[in-house]
Design an enzyme around this catalytic site. Structure first.
Site, PDB file in Angstrom:
ATOM      1  N   ALA A 994       0.887  -1.160   0.000  1.00  0.00           N
ATOM      2  CA  ALA A 994       0.000   0.000   0.000  1.00  0.00           C
ATOM      3  C   ALA A 994       0.930   1.216   0.000  1.00  0.00           C
ATOM      4  CB  ALA A 994      -0.907  -0.003   1.213  1.00  0.00           C
ATOM      5  N   THR A 995       1.205   1.695  -1.200  1.00  0.00           N
ATOM      6  CA  THR A 995       2.210   2.759  -1.313  1.00  0.00           C
ATOM      7  C   THR A 995       1.784   4.042  -0.603  1.00  0.00           C
ATOM      8  OG1 THR A 995       1.259   3.327  -3.467  1.00  0.00           O
ATOM      9  CG2 THR A 995       3.180   1.888  -3.461  1.00  0.00           C
ATOM     10  N   CYS A 996       0.459   4.238  -0.486  1.00  0.00           N
ATOM     11  CA  CYS A 996       0.015   5.452   0.182  1.00  0.00           C
ATOM     12  C   CYS A 996       0.381   5.423   1.658  1.00  0.00           C
ATOM     13  CB  CYS A 996      -1.481   5.627   0.024  1.00  0.00           C
ATOM     14  SG  CYS A 996      -2.428   4.225   0.624  1.00  0.00           S
ATOM     15  N   MET A 997       0.577   4.209   2.219  1.00  0.00           N
ATOM     16  CA  MET A 997       0.949   4.065   3.621  1.00  0.00           C
ATOM     17  C   MET A 997       2.406   3.621   3.770  1.00  0.00           C
ATOM     18  SD  MET A 997      -1.742   4.944   5.179  1.00  0.00           S
ATOM     19  CE  MET A 997      -1.326   4.443   6.841  1.00  0.00           C
TER      20      MET A 997
END
Length: 1028
Positions: A994-997
């Protein structure tokens, strides 16, 4: 005994608190004082009246006596002096005695009598050939007292006669040619009487000087200049002859004349006449004689500062006396300096006088216009110009001054001052002569730099004089011996307590900077010209310490200075502080650029020793002195500290948008196979405010299906990296790459895309958005293109990064020993874009201008300018407009081009596994000592650099690490256990993210080989967010 009702007997009471007796006493004293003053004033009036009556009676008696003698004179010698013979000029005759006694220049009869006397003098002198015998007879020694006195009186009477009738020059109709010729007769007689061969010449000239004769000469000259009548020019020529005979009497043997008061001297009265040498060309030659010029210039150097306000009244507001004095001195001094016997002392005095007078000048409007026209090629500091409402010089006077300080004059003056100083010496400390020479030359050049356009004078100073090596040798020895104080002590420009290194640096820095713009890489690195690289390292230390002292330790008031501002004139020393801080910062910036091309000094040499956490915290605050220093001299602060400041600026800019955290109104949907076109169409329509907000991205795959995943920031990161890769791909035609695979705008982009300029602006916005959001993109730009983001001009030394072969050819041409014209080169360049050749002139009419040895250097720099600046000017301009929508210029001005590339793409050092491991978090049952975690770090260390970058992109959305290390990654990298228990089904899954996290979801693989195989498959699948 009883009250009668009469109130008159009541006692009076003064409620003021004082008795009437006291009030009457004060009144009496005041009346007495006034009466005493009245009587004193009356006595003064009576005394003054008595003196006036006494002087009037004396004057009246003298006038009566004059009339008696005049009447007797004309009876004896005739109204037209027809009874005057040769014997009348002898010592026994009363002729001259009587004439000079009653002579009044306002009396027409007296004037005619004197003119006839002067004619007879010329006639008799011509007949006998001996003036001494005419006036003294055969025994001059016995009669010399009487004869000398008559010569003084007669010479002065002739000059008074011309002066009293000078106004008649403007009344031509009322004066016949013969009457105008009378004035010439007077002046020719004076010239005859003060002939240097005559024994009374010195005494007569001393007498004239003591009676302020130069003041009379000045008024005569100004009156004659107002008329262009040819007869007046004859009279002016005669006046020139008289002045020419007077000025060599400077009190040196065999002359015994006493020097005139400086207020009434030749320097003050005559040299301050506008355009003096146009009317007196022969006088200029006489003045330019070494001893004459040396005397008057030395006298001016002693008095100019204290008596400038006592100069004669200005001819007009456009022709102030001090400016006319400066123009005439400079014009004449050029002749003196051209002589082989020009003295060092005279050059010192000349430079001191010119320095002071140049500082008094108002802003030169013609020079300002010329500077503004040429400033388009330079990126100068923007300053607030204080409007000047005072008097301005006439264009002709401005031209006289600026033309006088031409390259030849500067070459001669600097060579006379510094010619005796060796460029390289083993002496430990400069001697007095050297200190005076350097201080005087630097003061003059500093003021000249702020008065005249630099383009006209820099090249001659850099390449025709030894200024740079001499100043460097001087500064190096002063710094080693800590003798800077002697410069201020010996300088007439600096005051006590001012650092002695200010003046040398004010001149050395701009001249050396100009040299570095022209010198090529081979000369700088290999031949070590103009200074050895080891000396340059020492120079960097001196400049860095001086700049830190000026900006942080002992700063002056922060004022915006400009050569046209009144503050520059009112506070020259404060301006000197400011000017030195600017030129030192500019030179250090240029030396840092050279160091980035090929390192000869560690980057820490440019860092100030006093930069600490307090300074950094101050620099993060708006309108602080530390912030101003970072703007002006960013190299003083280490790169990592500047990155922190930059990050704080971005964070503050993002915080101003209150809607970022909750709602996002900007959503875009892009197809992966048309990512650039879709991004251009949708993002170009957003306003600047919309661009500053968060943008949510939804991808559509090749099947037209929206990809899974909610954009919490990671999808946008992936979008940014993909759109930049597509747009900056050389196959797309907007950019080209150098031989080193560095990108720059394609000069022929208009042949590929109709909307190429709109695309460049869009790409500038995309790059700015990436930096604004803290996203690193792997785009290697050419250095000369990154200069355009900083609005800097590129020069010849930047050409190797674009076209090394062309650079080699130009350097070959620069050092060509033969006749360049034989090469048949012209001022044109051939452009070749997509097989289409076009010929373009480098200058108007260039196709007809052949390159020769004289114009070869401009040709080389025009070629470099065309390739590095002109060809890509439109593309760079539109890219910059888009970039500055989000990123302010002052933000990136903190970084040089090399650092800016790191800011865009991150470090090329690869993934620091140890740093990532130290700043990682774990969840779902993992901890730092878990066997799966241990295997992961071992696998990551064994991967190639390319796969490590792919892993980083897989988990963070970017293939480069944060500039400040993974401790600054937001949120911190986390490894979460996926799949629950270690079942076969769980172990068959691939790692997801989860690149956003910044989150890696890692199943609990049993072996290192299995973990490596699954991880490599995941990071190389390029399946977007479908894996999650």
């Amino acid at each position: 005994m009883f009250f009668s009702g009469d109130p008159s007997t009541r006692k009076r009471v003064d409620l003021g608190g004082r008795s009437s007796k006291e009030r009457d006493r004060q009144k009496l004293l005041e009346q007495t004082r006034l009466e005493r003053n009245r009587r004193l004033f009356q006595r003064q009036q009576n005394s003054a009246a008595t003196k006036i009556q006494k002087f009037y009676r004396a004057w009246k008696a003298v006038q009566v006596e004059h009339d008696k003698v005049r009447e007797k004179f004309f009876i004896t010698y005739g109204k037209r002096c027809q009874n005057v013979g040769r014997h009348c000029f002898g010592p026994d005759s009363r002729f001259l005695c009587e004439l000079l006694f009653f002579f009044n220049p306002r009396n027409g009869g007296d004037l005619f009598a004197l003119s006839e006397t002067c004619r007879l003098l010329q006639h008799f002198a011509q007949d006998t050939g001996d003036v001494i015998i005419l006036f003294a007879g055969l025994d001059y020694l016995s009669n010399h007292t009487l004869v000398d006195h008559r010569m003084k009186q007669l010479s002065y009477a002739c000059i008074r006669a011309v002066h009293a009738n000078r106004s008649q020059f403007k009344k031509q109709p009322s004066w016949s040619e013969s009457n105008l010729h009378i004035l010439t007769v007077f002046l020719e007689a004076v010239a005859k009487l003060i002939d240097p061969e005559l024994p009374w010449a010195c005494g007569t000239i001393s007498y004239l000087l003591q009676r302020s004769t130069f003041t009379l000469f000045r008024e005569i000259t100004l009156a004659a200049k107002e008329s262009s009548n040819s007869q007046n020019m004859i009279e002016v020529s005669s006046l020139e002859q008289v002045i020419t005979l007077v000025i060599p009497h400077v009190g040196e043997k065999p002359c015994v004349c006493q020097n005139a008061d400086q207020l009434w001297s030749f320097s003050s009265q005559i040299l301050s006449i506008p355009f003096l040498w146009q009317n007196f060309p022969h006088l200029k030659e006489v003045f330019a004689r070494h001893q004459v010029c040396k005397h008057y210039v030395h006298q001016m150097s002693l008095f100019v500062r204290s008596q400038t306000k006592s100069l004669p009244k200005d001819v007009s507001a456009e022709y102030p006396s001090y400016a006319c004095l400066l123009g005439n001195i400079l014009e004449a001094s050029a002749l003196v300096l051209s002589e082989a016997d020009s003295s060092f002392e005279m050059a010192v005095d000349l430079a001191a006088v010119a320095t002071f007078l140049l500082e008094m000048l108002p802003p030169l409007k013609s020079v300002s216009r010329e500077t503004n026209e040429n400033s388009a090629m330079e990126d100068e500091e923007m300053v607030d110009v204080e409007e000047y409402n005072g008097n301005v010089l006439s264009k002709d006077l401005e031209s006289q001054i600026s033309n006088a300080i031409d390259p030849r004059f500067l070459l001669q003056l600097v060579n006379v001052l510094l010619g005796g100083i060796p460029s390289f010496t083993q002496k430990n400390s400069p001697d007095d002569r050297e200190v005076i020479a350097v201080g005087t030359a630097c003061a003059f050049l500093h003021v000249t730099f702020n008065t005249l356009p630099l383009e006209r004078i820099m090249t001659i100073l850099a390449y025709r004089t030894s200024l740079v090596p001499v100043l460097w040798s001087f500064m190096k020895r002063c710094h080693e011996t800590q003798k800077w104080s002697i410069v201020a002590e010996r300088s007439t420009y600096l005051t006590e307590g001012v650092p002695g290194w200010l003046l040398p640096l004010a001149v050395f820095c701009p001249v050396y900077k100009h040299m570095l713009m022209i010198v090529d890489n081979e000369e700088f690195y290999e031949q070590e010209k103009p200074l050895p690289l080891q000396d340059i390292r020492y120079l960097i230390v001196i400049l860095r310490q001086a700049l830190w002292q000026l900006l942080w330790v002992n700063p002056v008031n922060v004022v915006k200075y400009n050569a046209e501002s009144l503050t520059y004139k009112k506070q020259p020393l404060d301006f000197l502080h400011h000017r030195v801080s600017v030129v030192v910062a500019e030179l250090l910036t240029q030396l840092q650029d050279w160091n980035n091309r090929r390192q000869f000094a560690p980057s820490s040499d440019f860092h100030a020793d006093g930069v600490n956490e307090f300074f950094i915290s101050q620099a993060m605050q708006e309108n602080s002195r530390a912030r101003d220093i970072v703007k002006q001299a960013p190299f003083l602060v280490p790169f990592t500290s500047r990155v922190k400041i930059f990050a704080s600026l971005l964070a503050a800019a993002r915080k101003t948008d209150g809607s970022r955290a909750v709602f996002t109104r900007n959503r875009v949907k892009v197809r992966r196979d048309h990512i650039l076109e879709d991004a251009f169409n949708q993002l170009s329509a957003l306003s600047d405010d919309d661009l500053r907000e968060r943008i949510r991205v939804t991808f559509v795959n090749e099947l037209g299906v929206e990809e899974a995943g909610v954009d919490g920031g990671g999808i946008f990161k992936d979008f940014m990296e993909n759109v930049t890769q597509a747009a900056f791909d050389v196959q797309y035609g907007l950019f080209k790459e150098t031989a080193d695979h560095l990108l720059y705008p394609n000069p022929g982009s208009g042949l590929v895309h109709e909307q190429h300029l709109q695309y460049f602006r869009f790409l500038g916005t995309i790059l700015a958005k990436a930096m604004f959001e803290g996203i690193l993109v792997d785009i290697p730009f050419a250095t000369f293109f990154l200069s355009k983001l900083k609005q800097k001009h590129n020069y010849l030394n930047d050409l190797p990064s674009l076209d090394p072969e062309l650079y080699r050819h130009l350097i070959f041409l620069k050092h060509y020993q033969g006749d360049v014209s034989d090469l048949e080169l012209y001022f044109v360049i051939v452009n070749n874009e997509y097989g289409e050749q076009t010929e373009e002139e480098l200058i108007p009419g260039g196709k007809n201008i052949r390159v020769t040895n004289e114009n070869m250097i401009p040709f080389i720099h025009l070629i470099a300018n065309h390739r590095l600046n002109y060809q890509i000017r439109q593309q760079s301009s539109h890219f910059l407009r888009g970039f500055q929508q989000l990123v302010q210029k002052e933000w990136i001005d903190m970084f040089n081009e090399h650092e800016l590339q790191i800011l865009i793409s991150g470090s090329l050092d690869g993934l620091d596994i140890d740093d990532l491991r130290c700043h990682s978090q774990y969840s779902g049952g993992y901890h730092k000592d878990h066997y799966v975690i241990e295997m992961l770090w071992e696998v990551l260390k064994s991967l190639s650099q390319e796969n490590q970058m792919k892993f980083l992109k897989f988990v963070t959305g970017c293939s480069r690490g944060p500039l400040l290390g993974f401790k600054s990654l937001e949120p911190q990298f986390c490894i979460q256990r996926a799949g629950g228990s270690a079942t076969e089904e769980a172990l068959d899954r691939l790692p997801t993210s989860a690149t956003c996290m910044n989150l890696l979801k890692l199943p609990p693989y049993r072996s290192k080989e299995q973990l490596e195989r699954k991880l490599l498959y995941a990071i190389n699948s390029e399946a977007g967010f479908d894996l999650s």
